[in-house]
Design an enzyme around this catalytic site. Structure first.
Site, PDB file in Angstrom:
ATOM      1  N   GLU A 171      14.042  92.439  48.795  1.00  0.00           N
ATOM      2  CA  GLU A 171      15.110  92.001  47.894  1.00  0.00           C
ATOM      3  C   GLU A 171      15.839  93.136  47.172  1.00  0.00           C
ATOM      4  O   GLU A 171      15.761  93.272  45.936  1.00  0.00           O
ATOM      5  CB  GLU A 171      14.552  91.004  46.867  1.00  0.00           C
ATOM      6  N   GLU A 351       9.612  84.245  52.130  1.00  0.00           N
ATOM      7  CA  GLU A 351       9.141  83.687  50.851  1.00  0.00           C
ATOM      8  C   GLU A 351       9.815  82.351  50.632  1.00  0.00           C
ATOM      9  O   GLU A 351      11.034  82.222  50.840  1.00  0.00           O
ATOM     10  CB  GLU A 351       9.521  84.584  49.649  1.00  0.00           C
TER      11      GLU A 351
HETATM   12  C1  FCB Z   1      10.948  86.737  44.514  1.00  0.00           C
HETATM   13  C2  FCB Z   1       9.998  87.917  44.560  1.00  0.00           C
HETATM   14  C3  FCB Z   1       8.545  87.540  44.447  1.00  0.00           C
HETATM   15  C4  FCB Z   1       8.319  86.412  43.466  1.00  0.00           C
HETATM   16  C5  FCB Z   1       9.276  85.274  43.711  1.00  0.00           C
HETATM   17  C6  FCB Z   1       9.090  84.088  42.805  1.00  0.00           C
HETATM   18  O1  FCB Z   1      12.191  87.175  44.072  1.00  0.00           O
HETATM   19  O2  FCB Z   1      10.164  88.626  45.761  1.00  0.00           O
HETATM   20  O3  FCB Z   1       7.818  88.690  44.119  1.00  0.00           O
HETATM   21  O4  FCB Z   1       8.372  86.869  42.186  1.00  0.00           O
HETATM   22  O5  FCB Z   1      10.594  85.724  43.641  1.00  0.00           O
END
Ligand code: FCB
Length: 441
Positions: A171, A351
Protein backbone atom coordinates in the site's frame (compact mmCIF):
# COMPACT_ATOMS: atom_id res chain seq x y z
CA UNK A 1 -26.87 -8.24 3.82
CA UNK A 2 -26.84 -10.61 0.91
CA UNK A 3 -26.46 -14.32 1.43
CA UNK A 4 -24.61 -15.37 -1.70
CA UNK A 5 -23.11 -18.78 -1.26
CA UNK A 6 -20.09 -20.29 -2.89
CA UNK A 7 -18.07 -23.30 -1.90
CA UNK A 8 -14.43 -24.07 -2.29
CA UNK A 9 -15.09 -26.41 -5.21
CA UNK A 10 -16.31 -23.45 -7.29
CA UNK A 11 -12.68 -22.29 -7.33
CA UNK A 12 -9.72 -23.87 -9.17
CA UNK A 13 -7.74 -26.55 -7.32
CA UNK A 14 -4.63 -24.37 -7.21
CA UNK A 15 -6.42 -21.30 -5.80
CA UNK A 16 -4.51 -19.81 -2.87
CA UNK A 17 -6.51 -19.54 0.33
CA UNK A 18 -4.77 -17.60 3.02
CA UNK A 19 -4.67 -15.38 6.04
CA UNK A 20 -2.46 -12.30 6.31
CA UNK A 21 -0.49 -10.44 8.98
CA UNK A 22 2.34 -7.92 9.12
CA UNK A 23 5.47 -7.81 11.24
CA UNK A 24 4.93 -4.64 13.27
CA UNK A 25 1.32 -5.52 13.98
CA UNK A 26 2.04 -8.92 15.57
CA UNK A 27 5.71 -9.49 16.43
CA UNK A 28 6.41 -7.30 19.46
CA UNK A 29 10.04 -7.74 20.65
CA UNK A 30 10.70 -4.23 19.39
CA UNK A 31 14.30 -4.09 20.63
CA UNK A 32 15.17 -7.77 20.96
CA UNK A 33 18.21 -9.54 19.54
CA UNK A 34 19.61 -6.53 17.76
CA UNK A 35 16.48 -5.14 16.11
CA UNK A 36 16.70 -1.42 15.31
CA UNK A 37 13.81 1.03 15.80
CA UNK A 38 11.33 1.56 13.00
CA UNK A 39 9.38 4.72 12.21
CA UNK A 40 6.35 3.12 13.87
CA UNK A 41 8.29 2.68 17.15
CA UNK A 42 9.12 6.38 17.03
CA UNK A 43 5.62 7.45 16.00
CA UNK A 44 3.90 5.46 18.77
CA UNK A 45 6.00 7.33 21.33
CA UNK A 46 4.51 10.67 20.25
CA UNK A 47 1.63 11.78 22.48
CA UNK A 48 -1.78 11.59 20.89
CA UNK A 49 -0.83 9.67 17.76
CA UNK A 50 -2.24 6.26 18.75
CA UNK A 51 -5.87 6.17 19.91
CA UNK A 52 -5.22 4.03 23.00
CA UNK A 53 -1.67 5.35 23.56
CA UNK A 54 -0.34 1.85 22.84
CA UNK A 55 2.65 0.70 20.83
CA UNK A 56 4.15 -2.38 19.20
CA UNK A 57 6.46 -3.37 22.04
CA UNK A 58 4.53 -6.54 22.83
CA UNK A 59 1.70 -6.73 20.26
CA UNK A 60 0.76 -10.43 19.83
CA UNK A 61 4.14 -11.62 21.14
CA UNK A 62 4.46 -13.46 17.87
CA UNK A 63 8.26 -13.27 18.12
CA UNK A 64 8.03 -15.74 21.05
CA UNK A 65 4.81 -17.51 20.13
CA UNK A 66 5.47 -18.00 16.42
CA UNK A 67 5.37 -21.75 16.71
CA UNK A 68 1.89 -21.73 18.30
CA UNK A 69 0.77 -19.27 15.64
CA UNK A 70 1.97 -21.60 12.91
CA UNK A 71 -0.32 -24.22 14.50
CA UNK A 72 -3.23 -21.77 14.37
CA UNK A 73 -2.61 -21.04 10.70
CA UNK A 74 -2.38 -24.72 9.96
CA UNK A 75 -5.56 -25.51 11.94
CA UNK A 76 -7.58 -23.03 9.89
CA UNK A 77 -6.64 -25.13 6.88
CA UNK A 78 -5.27 -22.42 4.58
CA UNK A 79 -2.68 -23.32 1.94
CA UNK A 80 -1.03 -19.87 1.96
CA UNK A 81 0.21 -17.33 4.51
CA UNK A 82 1.00 -13.68 3.78
CA UNK A 83 3.39 -12.05 6.23
CA UNK A 84 5.98 -9.32 6.24
CA UNK A 85 9.60 -9.07 7.25
CA UNK A 86 10.63 -6.27 9.57
CA UNK A 87 13.43 -4.45 7.74
CA UNK A 88 14.96 -3.02 10.97
CA UNK A 89 14.95 -6.51 12.50
CA UNK A 90 17.22 -7.85 9.76
CA UNK A 91 19.12 -4.63 9.03
CA UNK A 92 18.87 -2.33 12.07
CA UNK A 93 19.99 0.84 10.24
CA UNK A 94 18.44 0.06 6.87
CA UNK A 95 21.97 0.07 5.44
CA UNK A 96 25.19 -1.58 6.42
CA UNK A 97 25.32 -4.62 8.68
CA UNK A 98 22.78 -7.46 8.55
CA UNK A 99 21.40 -8.80 11.82
CA UNK A 100 21.77 -12.58 11.70
CA UNK A 101 19.51 -13.08 14.74
CA UNK A 102 16.73 -11.32 12.85
CA UNK A 103 17.18 -13.51 9.79
CA UNK A 104 17.22 -16.58 12.07
CA UNK A 105 13.73 -15.70 13.32
CA UNK A 106 12.31 -15.69 9.79
CA UNK A 107 14.29 -18.76 8.86
CA UNK A 108 12.59 -20.87 11.55
CA UNK A 109 9.17 -19.41 10.78
CA UNK A 110 9.48 -20.15 7.07
CA UNK A 111 10.68 -23.71 7.74
CA UNK A 112 7.82 -24.45 10.11
CA UNK A 113 5.19 -23.23 7.66
CA UNK A 114 6.79 -24.97 4.71
CA UNK A 115 6.83 -28.24 6.67
CA UNK A 116 3.06 -27.95 6.97
CA UNK A 117 2.71 -27.44 3.23
CA UNK A 118 1.74 -23.79 3.55
CA UNK A 119 2.93 -21.46 0.76
CA UNK A 120 4.78 -18.37 1.95
CA UNK A 121 3.98 -14.90 0.59
CA UNK A 122 6.55 -12.44 1.86
CA UNK A 123 6.16 -8.65 1.92
CA UNK A 124 9.38 -6.66 2.24
CA UNK A 125 7.88 -3.35 3.34
CA UNK A 126 4.70 -3.32 5.39
CA UNK A 127 5.43 0.22 6.65
CA UNK A 128 8.09 -0.31 9.34
CA UNK A 129 10.94 1.62 7.72
CA UNK A 130 14.17 1.70 9.78
CA UNK A 131 14.20 4.95 11.76
CA UNK A 132 17.78 5.74 10.70
CA UNK A 133 16.61 5.99 7.11
CA UNK A 134 13.80 8.32 8.18
CA UNK A 135 16.46 10.46 9.85
CA UNK A 136 17.81 10.94 6.32
CA UNK A 137 14.41 11.84 4.88
CA UNK A 138 12.82 8.40 4.58
CA UNK A 139 10.87 7.79 1.37
CA UNK A 140 11.39 11.41 0.33
CA UNK A 141 15.14 10.92 -0.10
CA UNK A 142 15.94 9.22 -3.42
CA UNK A 143 18.81 7.32 -1.81
CA UNK A 144 16.28 5.15 0.02
CA UNK A 145 15.64 3.39 -3.31
CA UNK A 146 19.18 2.00 -3.40
CA UNK A 147 19.00 0.94 0.27
CA UNK A 148 15.67 -0.80 -0.31
CA UNK A 149 17.04 -2.56 -3.39
CA UNK A 150 19.99 -3.94 -1.41
CA UNK A 151 17.65 -5.13 1.36
CA UNK A 152 15.30 -6.75 -1.18
CA UNK A 153 18.15 -8.48 -2.97
CA UNK A 154 19.63 -9.84 0.25
CA UNK A 155 16.27 -11.21 1.39
CA UNK A 156 15.61 -12.76 -2.03
CA UNK A 157 19.11 -14.29 -2.06
CA UNK A 158 18.56 -15.87 1.35
CA UNK A 159 14.87 -16.83 1.17
CA UNK A 160 13.72 -16.46 -2.44
CA UNK A 161 13.87 -20.21 -3.16
CA UNK A 162 11.76 -20.95 -0.06
CA UNK A 163 8.91 -18.49 -0.54
CA UNK A 164 6.28 -18.56 -3.24
CA UNK A 165 6.15 -14.82 -3.74
CA UNK A 166 7.83 -11.59 -2.77
CA UNK A 167 5.91 -8.32 -2.62
CA UNK A 168 7.96 -5.14 -2.50
CA UNK A 169 5.60 -2.65 -0.85
CA UNK A 170 2.28 -2.92 0.92
CA UNK A 171 0.00 0.00 0.00
CA UNK A 172 2.29 2.83 -1.17
CA UNK A 173 -0.71 5.22 -1.08
CA UNK A 174 -1.10 4.67 2.66
CA UNK A 175 2.62 5.04 3.34
CA UNK A 176 2.91 8.26 1.37
CA UNK A 177 -0.44 9.95 1.91
CA UNK A 178 -1.29 8.99 5.49
CA UNK A 179 2.37 9.14 6.54
CA UNK A 180 3.75 12.19 4.69
CA UNK A 181 0.70 14.28 3.69
CA UNK A 182 -1.94 13.76 6.40
CA UNK A 183 0.53 12.88 9.12
CA UNK A 184 -1.87 10.45 10.82
CA UNK A 185 0.50 7.49 10.29
CA UNK A 186 4.28 7.28 10.71
CA UNK A 187 6.39 9.29 10.13
CA UNK A 188 3.71 11.94 10.84
CA UNK A 189 4.73 14.55 8.25
CA UNK A 190 2.23 16.98 6.69
CA UNK A 191 3.42 17.99 3.26
CA UNK A 192 1.77 17.09 -0.03
CA UNK A 193 4.98 17.78 -1.91
CA UNK A 194 6.94 15.35 0.26
CA UNK A 195 4.14 12.80 0.00
CA UNK A 196 4.23 12.88 -3.79
CA UNK A 197 8.00 12.48 -3.84
CA UNK A 198 7.54 9.52 -1.48
CA UNK A 199 5.03 7.98 -3.92
CA UNK A 200 7.58 8.26 -6.70
CA UNK A 201 10.39 6.73 -4.65
CA UNK A 202 8.19 3.88 -3.45
CA UNK A 203 7.31 3.05 -7.05
CA UNK A 204 10.86 3.56 -8.29
CA UNK A 205 12.30 1.35 -5.54
CA UNK A 206 9.73 -1.30 -6.46
CA UNK A 207 11.02 -1.31 -10.04
CA UNK A 208 14.68 -1.26 -8.99
CA UNK A 209 14.17 -4.07 -6.48
CA UNK A 210 12.31 -6.20 -9.01
CA UNK A 211 15.09 -5.77 -11.58
CA UNK A 212 17.75 -6.69 -9.04
CA UNK A 213 15.83 -9.66 -7.62
CA UNK A 214 15.08 -10.99 -11.12
CA UNK A 215 18.83 -11.00 -11.67
CA UNK A 216 19.06 -13.83 -9.12
CA UNK A 217 17.24 -16.18 -11.49
CA UNK A 218 14.63 -17.29 -8.95
CA UNK A 219 11.27 -18.86 -9.76
CA UNK A 220 9.64 -16.73 -7.04
CA UNK A 221 6.65 -14.65 -8.14
CA UNK A 222 7.28 -10.92 -7.70
CA UNK A 223 4.87 -8.00 -7.49
CA UNK A 224 3.34 -5.25 -5.39
CA UNK A 225 0.23 -4.78 -3.22
CA UNK A 226 -2.02 -1.72 -3.57
CA UNK A 227 -5.01 -0.52 -1.55
CA UNK A 228 -7.72 0.10 -4.11
CA UNK A 229 -11.43 0.74 -4.22
CA UNK A 230 -14.00 1.94 -6.68
CA UNK A 231 -14.85 5.61 -6.24
CA UNK A 232 -18.30 6.96 -6.99
CA UNK A 233 -19.48 10.56 -7.20
CA UNK A 234 -21.76 11.35 -4.26
CA UNK A 235 -24.29 12.91 -6.67
CA UNK A 236 -24.86 13.57 -10.40
CA UNK A 237 -23.62 17.10 -9.87
CA UNK A 238 -20.84 17.63 -12.48
CA UNK A 239 -18.50 18.90 -9.76
CA UNK A 240 -18.90 15.69 -7.79
CA UNK A 241 -18.38 13.67 -10.98
CA UNK A 242 -15.16 15.58 -11.71
CA UNK A 243 -13.99 15.14 -8.12
CA UNK A 244 -14.58 11.38 -8.31
CA UNK A 245 -12.47 11.20 -11.49
CA UNK A 246 -9.65 13.13 -9.87
CA UNK A 247 -9.79 11.05 -6.68
CA UNK A 248 -9.67 7.89 -8.79
CA UNK A 249 -6.57 9.41 -10.38
CA UNK A 250 -4.94 10.16 -7.03
CA UNK A 251 -5.72 6.77 -5.48
CA UNK A 252 -5.75 4.28 -8.35
CA UNK A 253 -4.49 5.61 -11.70
CA UNK A 254 -1.37 7.32 -10.33
CA UNK A 255 -0.10 3.90 -9.21
CA UNK A 256 -1.64 1.63 -11.84
CA UNK A 257 -0.74 3.82 -14.84
CA UNK A 258 2.86 4.10 -13.66
CA UNK A 259 3.25 0.40 -12.82
CA UNK A 260 1.39 -1.07 -15.79
CA UNK A 261 1.63 1.61 -18.49
CA UNK A 262 4.79 3.50 -17.67
CA UNK A 263 3.36 7.01 -17.22
CA UNK A 264 1.77 9.22 -14.59
CA UNK A 265 -1.77 10.37 -15.51
CA UNK A 266 -1.71 13.87 -16.96
CA UNK A 267 -4.80 15.14 -15.12
CA UNK A 268 -3.28 14.17 -11.78
CA UNK A 269 0.09 15.72 -12.54
CA UNK A 270 -1.62 18.95 -13.63
CA UNK A 271 -3.73 18.97 -10.48
CA UNK A 272 -0.63 18.53 -8.31
CA UNK A 273 1.17 21.42 -9.99
CA UNK A 274 4.30 22.31 -8.03
CA UNK A 275 3.72 19.31 -5.73
CA UNK A 276 4.14 16.82 -8.59
CA UNK A 277 7.13 14.54 -7.98
CA UNK A 278 10.55 15.13 -9.47
CA UNK A 279 11.07 12.36 -12.00
CA UNK A 280 14.40 11.61 -13.64
CA UNK A 281 14.75 10.31 -17.19
CA UNK A 282 14.28 6.53 -17.24
CA UNK A 283 12.43 6.35 -13.90
CA UNK A 284 9.07 5.45 -15.40
CA UNK A 285 10.57 2.69 -17.51
CA UNK A 286 12.14 1.29 -14.34
CA UNK A 287 8.83 1.49 -12.49
CA UNK A 288 6.92 -0.35 -15.23
CA UNK A 289 8.60 -3.74 -14.70
CA UNK A 290 6.57 -6.82 -15.52
CA UNK A 291 4.81 -8.06 -12.37
CA UNK A 292 3.90 -11.71 -11.81
CA UNK A 293 0.94 -10.60 -9.72
CA UNK A 294 -0.89 -7.53 -8.55
CA UNK A 295 -2.03 -7.72 -4.93
CA UNK A 296 -5.30 -5.92 -4.19
CA UNK A 297 -6.30 -4.95 -0.66
CA UNK A 298 -10.01 -4.21 -0.62
CA UNK A 299 -12.15 -3.18 2.34
CA UNK A 300 -14.85 -0.78 1.12
CA UNK A 301 -15.90 1.61 -1.64
CA UNK A 302 -15.49 5.37 -1.55
CA UNK A 303 -17.57 8.37 -2.51
CA UNK A 304 -16.31 11.76 -3.65
CA UNK A 305 -18.12 14.98 -3.00
CA UNK A 306 -17.28 18.67 -3.30
CA UNK A 307 -19.75 19.59 -0.60
CA UNK A 308 -20.52 17.79 2.63
CA UNK A 309 -18.58 14.64 3.40
CA UNK A 310 -20.38 11.47 2.33
CA UNK A 311 -22.63 10.04 5.05
CA UNK A 312 -21.79 6.35 5.16
CA UNK A 313 -25.04 5.52 6.97
CA UNK A 314 -27.09 6.77 4.02
CA UNK A 315 -26.52 3.56 2.04
CA UNK A 316 -28.35 1.46 4.61
CA UNK A 317 -25.56 -1.14 4.42
CA UNK A 318 -23.74 -2.50 7.46
CA UNK A 319 -20.92 -0.24 8.66
CA UNK A 320 -17.88 -1.78 10.38
CA UNK A 321 -16.17 -0.66 13.56
CA UNK A 322 -13.78 1.36 11.34
CA UNK A 323 -16.77 3.25 9.92
CA UNK A 324 -16.36 1.48 6.57
CA UNK A 325 -19.42 0.45 4.54
CA UNK A 326 -19.72 -3.26 3.78
CA UNK A 327 -19.97 -3.41 -0.02
CA UNK A 328 -18.85 -6.74 -1.55
CA UNK A 329 -20.01 -5.80 -5.06
CA UNK A 330 -17.26 -3.16 -5.04
CA UNK A 331 -14.66 -5.93 -5.01
CA UNK A 332 -16.16 -7.61 -8.09
CA UNK A 333 -16.34 -4.28 -9.85
CA UNK A 334 -12.78 -3.33 -8.92
CA UNK A 335 -11.27 -6.64 -10.06
CA UNK A 336 -13.16 -6.45 -13.37
CA UNK A 337 -12.03 -2.88 -13.95
CA UNK A 338 -8.36 -3.63 -13.17
CA UNK A 339 -8.46 -6.56 -15.58
CA UNK A 340 -10.14 -4.50 -18.32
CA UNK A 341 -7.90 -1.45 -17.99
CA UNK A 342 -4.52 -2.96 -17.07
CA UNK A 343 -4.52 -6.76 -17.65
CA UNK A 344 -2.23 -7.77 -14.79
CA UNK A 345 -1.08 -11.36 -15.33
CA UNK A 346 -2.71 -12.46 -12.09
CA UNK A 347 -4.72 -10.63 -9.46
CA UNK A 348 -4.56 -11.72 -5.85
CA UNK A 349 -6.85 -10.40 -3.14
CA UNK A 350 -4.08 -9.92 -0.61
CA UNK A 351 -6.22 -8.37 2.16
CA UNK A 352 -9.92 -8.31 2.91
CA UNK A 353 -11.65 -8.30 6.26
CA UNK A 354 -13.53 -6.28 8.84
CA UNK A 355 -13.29 -4.92 12.35
CA UNK A 356 -16.32 -5.39 14.57
CA UNK A 357 -16.73 -5.15 18.33
CA UNK A 358 -16.32 -8.74 19.47
CA UNK A 359 -17.43 -10.34 22.68
CA UNK A 360 -15.73 -13.37 24.08
CA UNK A 361 -18.36 -15.25 26.09
CA UNK A 362 -17.59 -18.68 27.55
CA UNK A 363 -14.83 -19.22 25.03
CA UNK A 364 -17.01 -18.25 22.04
CA UNK A 365 -16.86 -15.18 19.80
CA UNK A 366 -20.03 -15.21 17.71
CA UNK A 367 -18.84 -12.72 15.09
CA UNK A 368 -21.70 -13.16 12.64
CA UNK A 369 -20.98 -9.89 10.85
CA UNK A 370 -17.33 -10.72 10.16
CA UNK A 371 -18.30 -14.19 9.04
CA UNK A 372 -20.84 -12.74 6.59
CA UNK A 373 -18.30 -10.17 5.41
CA UNK A 374 -15.70 -12.81 4.56
CA UNK A 375 -18.25 -15.15 2.99
CA UNK A 376 -19.76 -12.42 0.80
CA UNK A 377 -16.39 -11.10 -0.34
CA UNK A 378 -15.27 -14.61 -1.29
CA UNK A 379 -18.45 -14.79 -3.35
CA UNK A 380 -17.65 -11.37 -4.85
CA UNK A 381 -14.18 -12.64 -5.79
CA UNK A 382 -15.80 -15.60 -7.48
CA UNK A 383 -18.18 -13.33 -9.37
CA UNK A 384 -15.19 -11.53 -10.91
CA UNK A 385 -13.61 -14.85 -11.87
CA UNK A 386 -16.87 -15.90 -13.51
CA UNK A 387 -16.47 -12.80 -15.72
CA UNK A 388 -13.02 -13.96 -16.81
CA UNK A 389 -10.79 -12.08 -14.38
CA UNK A 390 -7.67 -14.15 -13.53
CA UNK A 391 -7.89 -14.03 -9.73
CA UNK A 392 -5.64 -16.56 -8.05
CA UNK A 393 -5.75 -15.88 -4.33
CA UNK A 394 -7.82 -14.67 -1.40
CA UNK A 395 -6.18 -13.70 1.90
CA UNK A 396 -8.36 -12.79 4.87
CA UNK A 397 -7.13 -9.89 6.98
CA UNK A 398 -6.21 -10.95 9.55
CA UNK A 399 -5.08 -14.20 11.13
CA UNK A 400 -5.57 -12.68 14.59
CA UNK A 401 -6.41 -9.42 16.35
CA UNK A 402 -3.35 -7.17 16.35
CA UNK A 403 -1.98 -3.63 16.54
CA UNK A 404 -4.22 -1.69 14.16
CA UNK A 405 -1.85 1.24 13.59
CA UNK A 406 -3.24 4.60 14.78
CA UNK A 407 -6.29 2.79 16.20
CA UNK A 408 -4.11 0.74 18.55
CA UNK A 409 -5.58 -2.51 19.88
CA UNK A 410 -9.18 -1.31 19.97
CA UNK A 411 -10.04 -2.36 16.41
CA UNK A 412 -10.15 -6.12 15.99
CA UNK A 413 -9.78 -7.63 12.51
CA UNK A 414 -8.75 -11.15 13.54
CA UNK A 415 -10.37 -14.45 12.66
CA UNK A 416 -8.71 -15.49 15.89
CA UNK A 417 -9.39 -13.49 19.05
CA UNK A 418 -6.39 -12.35 21.10
CA UNK A 419 -6.67 -11.51 24.79
CA UNK A 420 -3.89 -8.93 25.04
CA UNK A 421 -3.55 -9.45 28.82
CA UNK A 422 -2.85 -13.17 28.63
CA UNK A 423 -2.01 -13.56 24.92
CA UNK A 424 -4.56 -16.33 24.76
CA UNK A 425 -5.80 -17.06 21.23
CA UNK A 426 -9.41 -18.20 20.63
CA UNK A 427 -10.96 -19.13 17.28
CA UNK A 428 -13.85 -16.80 16.51
CA UNK A 429 -16.82 -18.28 14.67
CA UNK A 430 -15.50 -16.63 11.50
CA UNK A 431 -12.33 -18.73 11.79
CA UNK A 432 -14.45 -21.84 12.31
CA UNK A 433 -16.53 -20.91 9.28
CA UNK A 434 -13.39 -20.41 7.13
CA UNK A 435 -12.00 -23.71 8.41
CA UNK A 436 -15.22 -25.46 7.44
CA UNK A 437 -15.34 -23.72 4.04
CA UNK A 438 -11.76 -24.80 3.33
CA UNK A 439 -12.38 -28.40 4.33
CA UNK A 440 -15.20 -28.80 1.77
CA UNK A 441 -13.44 -30.03 -1.32
C1 FCB B 1 -4.55 -2.18 5.57
C2 FCB B 1 -3.18 -2.58 6.09
C3 FCB B 1 -3.22 -3.65 7.15
C4 FCB B 1 -4.39 -3.47 8.10
C5 FCB B 1 -5.67 -3.25 7.35
C6 FCB B 1 -6.89 -3.11 8.22
O1 FCB B 1 -4.47 -0.89 5.06
O2 FCB B 1 -2.38 -3.05 5.04
O3 FCB B 1 -1.99 -3.65 7.81
O4 FCB B 1 -4.13 -2.49 9.00
O5 FCB B 1 -5.56 -2.14 6.51
Amino acid sequence: MSTMTVSRDHFPQDFKWGVATSAFQIEGAHDRDGKGPSIWDTFCAVDGKIADASNGHVACEHYERWSDDVELISRIGVNAYRFSMSWPRVQPDGQGAWNEAGFAFYDQLISALAQRGIELHLTLNHWDLPQSLQDQGGWVNREVCAHFTRYATEVARRFGHRVHSICTHNEPWVIAILGYEQGIFAPGIQSRKQAMQAVHHLLLSHGMALQAMRGLGLATAMGIVLNLSPIYPASDNPQDVAKAKLDDGLILRLYMDALFKGFYPQDVIEHLGADAPLVQPGDLATIAQPNDFLGVNYYTRNFSSCGNPWDVASTGNTVTDMGWEVYPQGLTELLCRLHADYQPLRLWVTENGAAFKDQLVNGVVDDVQRLAYIRDHIAATHAAMAQGVPVGAYFAWSLMDNFEWASGYAKRFGLVHVDFETQQRTFKNSALWYQNFLSEK
